[in-house]
Design a protein around this motif. Structure first.
Motif, mmCIF file in Angstrom:
data_model
loop_
_atom_site.group_PDB
_atom_site.id
_atom_site.type_symbol
_atom_site.label_atom_id
_atom_site.label_comp_id
_atom_site.label_asym_id
_atom_site.label_seq_id
_atom_site.Cartn_x
_atom_site.Cartn_y
_atom_site.Cartn_z
ATOM 1 N N ILE A 1 0.844 -1.201 0.000
ATOM 2 C CA ILE A 1 0.000 0.000 0.000
ATOM 3 C C ILE A 1 0.877 1.249 0.000
ATOM 4 O O ILE A 1 0.663 2.173 -0.791
ATOM 5 N N LEU A 2 1.882 1.278 0.871
ATOM 6 C CA LEU A 2 2.795 2.417 0.928
ATOM 7 C C LEU A 2 3.495 2.605 -0.418
ATOM 8 O O LEU A 2 3.553 3.723 -0.947
ATOM 9 N N PHE A 3 3.997 1.530 -0.989
ATOM 10 C CA PHE A 3 4.704 1.611 -2.269
ATOM 11 C C PHE A 3 3.774 2.097 -3.378
ATOM 12 O O PHE A 3 4.152 2.926 -4.209
ATOM 13 N N GLY A 4 2.540 1.624 -3.376
ATOM 14 C CA GLY A 4 1.569 2.073 -4.381
ATOM 15 C C GLY A 4 1.326 3.572 -4.308
ATOM 16 O O GLY A 4 1.294 4.258 -5.340
ATOM 17 N N PHE A 5 1.165 4.083 -3.098
ATOM 18 C CA PHE A 5 0.990 5.530 -2.948
ATOM 19 C C PHE A 5 2.238 6.290 -3.386
ATOM 20 O O PHE A 5 2.151 7.337 -4.023
ATOM 21 N N LEU A 6 3.400 5.759 -3.045
ATOM 22 C CA LEU A 6 4.649 6.424 -3.439
ATOM 23 C C LEU A 6 4.760 6.535 -4.956
ATOM 24 O O LEU A 6 5.265 7.531 -5.472
ATOM 25 N N TYR B 1 12.544 11.521 -2.139
ATOM 26 C CA TYR B 1 11.490 10.737 -2.781
ATOM 27 C C TYR B 1 12.077 9.555 -3.551
ATOM 28 O O TYR B 1 11.599 8.426 -3.431
ATOM 29 N N ILE B 2 13.109 9.793 -4.334
ATOM 30 C CA ILE B 2 13.719 8.719 -5.126
ATOM 31 C C ILE B 2 14.270 7.624 -4.213
ATOM 32 O O ILE B 2 14.048 6.426 -4.446
ATOM 33 N N VAL B 3 14.959 8.020 -3.157
ATOM 34 C CA VAL B 3 15.478 7.044 -2.190
ATOM 35 C C VAL B 3 14.323 6.260 -1.576
ATOM 36 O O VAL B 3 14.395 5.034 -1.418
ATOM 37 N N THR B 4 13.246 6.959 -1.238
ATOM 38 C CA THR B 4 12.089 6.311 -0.623
ATOM 39 C C THR B 4 11.469 5.281 -1.556
ATOM 40 O O THR B 4 11.140 4.165 -1.134
ATOM 41 N N VAL B 5 11.322 5.617 -2.825
ATOM 42 C CA VAL B 5 10.736 4.682 -3.792
ATOM 43 C C VAL B 5 11.633 3.461 -3.968
ATOM 44 O O VAL B 5 11.153 2.324 -4.005
ATOM 45 N N VAL B 6 12.932 3.680 -4.050
ATOM 46 C CA VAL B 6 13.854 2.549 -4.200
ATOM 47 C C VAL B 6 13.807 1.653 -2.962
ATOM 48 O O VAL B 6 13.763 0.418 -3.069
ATOM 49 N N LEU B 7 13.794 2.265 -1.784
ATOM 50 C CA LEU B 7 13.682 1.476 -0.551
ATOM 51 C C LEU B 7 12.366 0.692 -0.526
ATOM 52 O O LEU B 7 12.341 -0.482 -0.145
ATOM 53 N N GLY B 8 11.281 1.332 -0.932
ATOM 54 C CA GLY B 8 9.988 0.654 -0.977
ATOM 55 C C GLY B 8 9.991 -0.513 -1.948
ATOM 56 O O GLY B 8 9.423 -1.581 -1.667
ATOM 57 N N ALA B 9 10.636 -0.333 -3.104
ATOM 58 C CA ALA B 9 10.728 -1.417 -4.079
ATOM 59 C C ALA B 9 11.538 -2.584 -3.512
ATOM 60 O O ALA B 9 11.163 -3.756 -3.668
ATOM 61 N N CYS B 10 12.633 -2.267 -2.834
ATOM 62 C CA CYS B 10 13.468 -3.317 -2.235
ATOM 63 C C CYS B 10 12.735 -4.036 -1.104
ATOM 64 O O CYS B 10 12.816 -5.269 -0.986
ATOM 65 N N ALA B 11 12.023 -3.289 -0.283
ATOM 66 C CA ALA B 11 11.242 -3.903 0.803
ATOM 67 C C ALA B 11 10.167 -4.820 0.230
ATOM 68 O O ALA B 11 9.951 -5.936 0.724
ATOM 69 N N THR B 12 9.495 -4.372 -0.821
ATOM 70 C CA THR B 12 8.475 -5.191 -1.463
ATOM 71 C C THR B 12 9.085 -6.489 -1.974
ATOM 72 O O THR B 12 8.536 -7.578 -1.763
ATOM 73 N N GLY B 13 10.237 -6.385 -2.624
ATOM 74 C CA GLY B 13 10.901 -7.582 -3.133
ATOM 75 C C GLY B 13 11.275 -8.557 -2.035
ATOM 76 O O GLY B 13 11.053 -9.773 -2.154
ATOM 77 N N SER C 1 11.953 7.376 5.625
ATOM 78 C CA SER C 1 12.160 8.383 4.584
ATOM 79 C C SER C 1 10.831 8.944 4.082
ATOM 80 O O SER C 1 10.753 10.127 3.732
ATOM 81 N N SER C 2 9.775 8.140 4.082
ATOM 82 C CA SER C 2 8.446 8.655 3.710
ATOM 83 C C SER C 2 7.992 9.718 4.699
ATOM 84 O O SER C 2 7.501 10.785 4.308
ATOM 85 N N LEU C 3 8.145 9.424 5.963
ATOM 86 C CA LEU C 3 7.760 10.371 7.002
ATOM 87 C C LEU C 3 8.580 11.649 6.902
ATOM 88 O O LEU C 3 8.033 12.761 7.000
ATOM 89 N N LEU C 4 9.865 11.497 6.668
ATOM 90 C CA LEU C 4 10.730 12.669 6.508
ATOM 91 C C LEU C 4 10.255 13.535 5.335
ATOM 92 O O LEU C 4 10.116 14.754 5.473
ATOM 93 N N LEU C 5 9.980 12.912 4.207
ATOM 94 C CA LEU C 5 9.534 13.657 3.036
ATOM 95 C C LEU C 5 8.206 14.361 3.290
ATOM 96 O O LEU C 5 8.052 15.552 3.018
ATOM 97 N N ILE C 6 7.253 13.638 3.841
ATOM 98 C CA ILE C 6 5.924 14.208 4.086
ATOM 99 C C ILE C 6 6.009 15.392 5.051
ATOM 100 O O ILE C 6 5.416 16.445 4.810
#
Length: 164
Positions: A38-43, A63-75, A117-122
Motif C-alpha cells: 500500500i505504501l509503495f503504491g501511494f509512493l 522521494y527517489i530514495v524512498t521509492v527505491v527502498l519501498g521497491a526493495c522492501a516489497t521484493g 524516509s516517507s515520514l521525513l519527506l511528508i
C-alpha cells in the motif's frame, strides 16, 4: 538413579517444525506485505502530481530514495512466497524456512527505512519547521522499540534454557 526431566515444548520432527514455522512466517509476512505494498503504491503516484515538480532538489532526492527502498522492501517481503513456490516438494523446507526468515527480516529493516524516509519527506513538505528531524527520530525510536526492543526483551526474558 536419575529422575527423568519432563520434556518442554513441542514433540515434533524437523519437518513438522518447519511446516509449523512456515505457516507462522507466512502469516507474519502477509501483514508486512500488505503495508509495504500500500505504501509503495501511494509512493508511485506522487511523481505524477503537479506539486512534485515544485519540490526542492533535496525533497526529490528523498522521494527517489524512498521509492527505491519501498521497491526493495516489497521484493524482500514477497521473496518468501517465490522461494516456497520454487522449492516446494524438494525436501528443503527447513532450509527454506531459514532463508525466508532472513528475507523477511531484511524486508522489515527496509520497510523501516522506507517508512522513515516517507515520514521525513511528508513532514518536510507539510512544514518547514526545524523540528522535523527530531519528530522523525522519535517515530523511528518508537518503531525500534515496537519492532525490535520489546520482542528482543520478551525473547530474552521468557525463553527457557535447555537446563530449565
Amino acid at each position: 538413579m536419575t529422575q527423568a526431566v519432563p520434556r518442554r515444548g513441542r514433540n515434533e520432527t524437523e519437518e513438522e517444525r518447519a511446516d509449523r514455522m512456515w505457516g507462522d512466517l507466512i502469516q507474519e509476512v502477509r501483514v508486512a506485505q500488505t503495508g509495504v505494498q500500500i505504501l509503495f503504491g501511494f509512493l508511485l503516484t506522487v511523481v505524477f502530481q503537479p506539486k512534485f515538480a515544485r519540490l526542492s532538489d533535496t525533497d526529490q532526492h528523498i522521494y527517489i530514495v524512498t521509492v527505491v527502498l519501498g521497491a526493495c522492501a516489497t521484493g524482500a517481503l514477497i521473496g518468501p512466497v517465490s522461494l516456497h513456490r520454487l522449492v516446494a516438494g524438494r525436501r528443503v523446507k527447513p532450509r527454506a524456512v531459514r532463508l525466508a526468515s532472513r528475507m523477511t527480516n531484511v524486508g522489515l529493516v527496509l520497510l523501516l527505512a522506507t517508512m522513515t524516509s516517507s515520514l521525513l519527506l511528508i513532514l518536510r513538505v507539510a512544514t518547514q519547521d526545524g523540528y522535523v528531524p527530531w519528530l522523525v527520530a522519535v517515530v523511528v525510536a518508537w518503531y525500534l522499540v515496537c519492532w525490535y526492543g520489546l520482542p528482543l526483551w520478551a525473547r530474552s526474558r521468557h525463553t527457557s534454557r535447555p537446563d530449565d
